[in-house]
Design a protein around this motif. Sequence first.
Motif, PDB file in Angstrom:
ATOM      1  N   ARG A 176       0.843  -1.205   0.000  1.00 38.50           N
ATOM      2  CA  ARG A 176       0.000   0.000   0.000  1.00 38.50           C
ATOM      3  C   ARG A 176       0.877   1.253   0.000  1.00 38.50           C
ATOM      4  NH1 ARG A 176      -5.401  -0.052   1.549  1.00 38.50           N
ATOM      5  NH2 ARG A 176      -6.247  -2.105   1.971  1.00 38.50           N
ATOM      6  N   GLN A 177       1.913   1.235   0.843  1.00 38.68           N
ATOM      7  CA  GLN A 177       2.810   2.387   0.921  1.00 38.68           C
ATOM      8  C   GLN A 177       3.537   2.586  -0.410  1.00 38.68           C
ATOM      9  OE1 GLN A 177       3.014   4.634   3.329  1.00 38.68           O
ATOM     10  NE2 GLN A 177       4.461   5.772   2.083  1.00 38.68           N
ATOM     11  N   GLU A 178       4.009   1.493  -0.994  1.00 34.94           N
ATOM     12  CA  GLU A 178       4.698   1.586  -2.281  1.00 34.94           C
ATOM     13  C   GLU A 178       3.761   2.113  -3.365  1.00 34.94           C
ATOM     14  OE1 GLU A 178       7.417  -1.143  -5.300  1.00 34.94           O
ATOM     15  OE2 GLU A 178       6.771  -1.976  -3.389  1.00 34.94           O
ATOM     16  N   LEU A 179       2.523   1.658  -3.337  1.00 36.98           N
ATOM     17  CA  LEU A 179       1.545   2.140  -4.304  1.00 36.98           C
ATOM     18  C   LEU A 179       1.303   3.635  -4.140  1.00 36.98           C
ATOM     19  CD1 LEU A 179      -0.482   1.623  -6.567  1.00 36.98           C
ATOM     20  CD2 LEU A 179      -2.154   0.994  -4.820  1.00 36.98           C
ATOM     21  N   LEU A 180       1.196   4.094  -2.897  1.00 33.68           N
ATOM     22  CA  LEU A 180       1.016   5.520  -2.656  1.00 33.68           C
ATOM     23  C   LEU A 180       2.209   6.315  -3.181  1.00 33.68           C
ATOM     24  CD1 LEU A 180      -0.449   5.518   0.975  1.00 33.68           C
ATOM     25  CD2 LEU A 180      -1.642   6.130  -1.139  1.00 33.68           C
ATOM     26  N   GLU A 181       3.414   5.804  -2.949  1.00 37.24           N
ATOM     27  CA  GLU A 181       4.615   6.487  -3.419  1.00 37.24           C
ATOM     28  C   GLU A 181       4.670   6.519  -4.948  1.00 37.24           C
ATOM     29  OE1 GLU A 181       7.822   4.438  -1.475  1.00 37.24           O
ATOM     30  OE2 GLU A 181       7.197   5.134   0.510  1.00 37.24           O
ATOM     31  N   LEU A 182       4.337   5.386  -5.580  1.00 34.52           N
ATOM     32  CA  LEU A 182       4.336   5.340  -7.043  1.00 34.52           C
ATOM     33  C   LEU A 182       3.271   6.261  -7.628  1.00 34.52           C
ATOM     34  CD1 LEU A 182       4.888   1.524  -7.700  1.00 34.52           C
ATOM     35  CD2 LEU A 182       6.464   3.390  -8.252  1.00 34.52           C
ATOM     36  N   THR A 183       2.125   6.307  -6.986  1.00 38.51           N
ATOM     37  CA  THR A 183       1.056   7.182  -7.454  1.00 38.51           C
ATOM     38  C   THR A 183       1.480   8.641  -7.344  1.00 38.51           C
ATOM     39  OG1 THR A 183      -0.615   5.563  -6.817  1.00 38.51           O
ATOM     40  CG2 THR A 183      -1.366   7.813  -7.127  1.00 38.51           C
ATOM     41  N   ALA A 184       2.126   8.989  -6.236  1.00 32.35           N
ATOM     42  CA  ALA A 184       2.605  10.359  -6.063  1.00 32.35           C
ATOM     43  C   ALA A 184       3.660  10.695  -7.111  1.00 32.35           C
ATOM     44  CB  ALA A 184       3.168  10.550  -4.658  1.00 32.35           C
ATOM     45  N   ALA A 185       4.571   9.758  -7.363  1.00 29.41           N
ATOM     46  CA  ALA A 185       5.603   9.984  -8.384  1.00 29.41           C
ATOM     47  C   ALA A 185       4.968  10.140  -9.755  1.00 29.41           C
ATOM     48  CB  ALA A 185       6.600   8.828  -8.383  1.00 29.41           C
ATOM     49  N   TYR A 186       3.995   9.304 -10.058  1.00 32.67           N
ATOM     50  CA  TYR A 186       3.293   9.379 -11.342  1.00 32.67           C
ATOM     51  C   TYR A 186       2.600  10.730 -11.491  1.00 32.67           C
ATOM     52  CZ  TYR A 186      -0.345   8.664 -14.816  1.00 32.67           C
ATOM     53  OH  TYR A 186      -1.179   8.817 -15.892  1.00 32.67           O
ATOM     54  N   ASN A 187       1.906  11.149 -10.438  1.00 32.46           N
ATOM     55  CA  ASN A 187       1.208  12.436 -10.495  1.00 32.46           C
ATOM     56  C   ASN A 187       2.183  13.591 -10.679  1.00 32.46           C
ATOM     57  OD1 ASN A 187      -1.337  11.292 -10.280  1.00 32.46           O
ATOM     58  ND2 ASN A 187      -1.355  11.420  -8.050  1.00 32.46           N
ATOM     59  N   GLY A 188       3.336  13.507 -10.022  1.00 31.35           N
ATOM     60  CA  GLY A 188       4.361  14.532 -10.196  1.00 31.35           C
ATOM     61  C   GLY A 188       4.888  14.574 -11.614  1.00 31.35           C
ATOM     62  N   LEU A 189       5.155  13.403 -12.180  1.00 29.49           N
ATOM     63  CA  LEU A 189       5.630  13.343 -13.566  1.00 29.49           C
ATOM     64  C   LEU A 189       4.568  13.828 -14.543  1.00 29.49           C
ATOM     65  CD1 LEU A 189       7.488   9.908 -13.505  1.00 29.49           C
ATOM     66  CD2 LEU A 189       8.530  12.174 -13.758  1.00 29.49           C
ATOM     67  N   LYS A 190       3.335  13.494 -14.268  1.00 33.23           N
ATOM     68  CA  LYS A 190       2.237  13.936 -15.129  1.00 33.23           C
ATOM     69  C   LYS A 190       2.127  15.456 -15.112  1.00 33.23           C
ATOM     70  CE  LYS A 190      -2.691  13.115 -15.847  1.00 33.23           C
ATOM     71  NZ  LYS A 190      -3.878  12.415 -15.351  1.00 33.23           N
ATOM     72  N   GLN A 191       2.254  16.046 -13.918  1.00 34.45           N
ATOM     73  CA  GLN A 191       2.187  17.503 -13.801  1.00 34.45           C
ATOM     74  C   GLN A 191       3.375  18.148 -14.509  1.00 34.45           C
ATOM     75  OE1 GLN A 191      -0.353  19.383 -12.509  1.00 34.45           O
ATOM     76  NE2 GLN A 191       0.788  21.032 -13.462  1.00 34.45           N
ATOM     77  N   ALA A 192       4.564  17.571 -14.351  1.00 30.72           N
ATOM     78  CA  ALA A 192       5.750  18.110 -15.016  1.00 30.72           C
ATOM     79  C   ALA A 192       5.580  18.055 -16.532  1.00 30.72           C
ATOM     80  CB  ALA A 192       6.991  17.340 -14.588  1.00 30.72           C
ATOM     81  N   ALA A 193       5.045  16.953 -17.035  1.00 25.65           N
ATOM     82  CA  ALA A 193       4.824  16.823 -18.480  1.00 25.65           C
ATOM     83  C   ALA A 193       3.814  17.855 -18.969  1.00 25.65           C
ATOM     84  CB  ALA A 193       4.349  15.406 -18.809  1.00 25.65           C
ATOM     85  N   THR A 194       2.776  18.097 -18.177  1.00 27.10           N
ATOM     86  CA  THR A 194       1.776  19.105 -18.532  1.00 27.10           C
ATOM     87  C   THR A 194       2.412  20.496 -18.575  1.00 27.10           C
ATOM     88  OG1 THR A 194      -0.001  17.798 -17.559  1.00 27.10           O
ATOM     89  CG2 THR A 194      -0.426  20.137 -17.838  1.00 27.10           C
ATOM     90  N   ASN A 195       3.259  20.797 -17.585  1.00 24.98           N
ATOM     91  CA  ASN A 195       3.945  22.090 -17.557  1.00 24.98           C
ATOM     92  C   ASN A 195       4.859  22.265 -18.760  1.00 24.98           C
ATOM     93  OD1 ASN A 195       2.682  22.610 -15.132  1.00 24.98           O
ATOM     94  ND2 ASN A 195       4.460  22.124 -13.875  1.00 24.98           N
ATOM     95  N   VAL A 196       5.646  21.241 -19.064  1.00 30.87           N
ATOM     96  CA  VAL A 196       6.562  21.309 -20.208  1.00 30.87           C
ATOM     97  C   VAL A 196       5.776  21.464 -21.502  1.00 30.87           C
ATOM     98  CG1 VAL A 196       8.228  19.968 -21.563  1.00 30.87           C
ATOM     99  CG2 VAL A 196       8.448  20.073 -19.075  1.00 30.87           C
ATOM    100  N   SER A 197       4.697  20.729 -21.618  1.00 30.79           N
ATOM    101  CA  SER A 197       3.863  20.817 -22.810  1.00 30.79           C
ATOM    102  C   SER A 197       3.313  22.229 -22.990  1.00 30.79           C
ATOM    103  CB  SER A 197       2.709  19.813 -22.716  1.00 30.79           C
ATOM    104  OG  SER A 197       1.857  19.926 -23.820  1.00 30.79           O
TER     105      SER A 197
END
Length: 94
Positions: free
Chosen positions: A57-78
């Motif tokens: 569960r903790q790993e999933l939360l961390e991966l989800t947070a990392a994914y959301n961060g990368l998604k936001q970064a990609a949106t900003n760069v775009s």
Amino acid sequence: MGNQEEIESRIIAAIERIERFSEKPQEMPQQASFIMGDDPAIKDELETLRSENQLLRQELLELTAAYNGLKQAATNVSGKLDDTIEKVSELLEH
């Protein structure tokens, strides 16, 4: 991203299996005590599965947070790329 999605889906599936196993004794206490008895090996295995569940569960939360961060970064760069392309197009038109 496909690999990360595959890992995430495998973790979710593992968590669901662990939850189903660990919740059954709580839902049916009479059956659980009959099945588990006083066998320390089964109790240890259940405790191990619960611990693994928490870790996953903790790993999933961390991966989800990392994914959301990368998604936001990609949106900003775009957005920045779109702005730059628009400015270059305006310069070329004038």
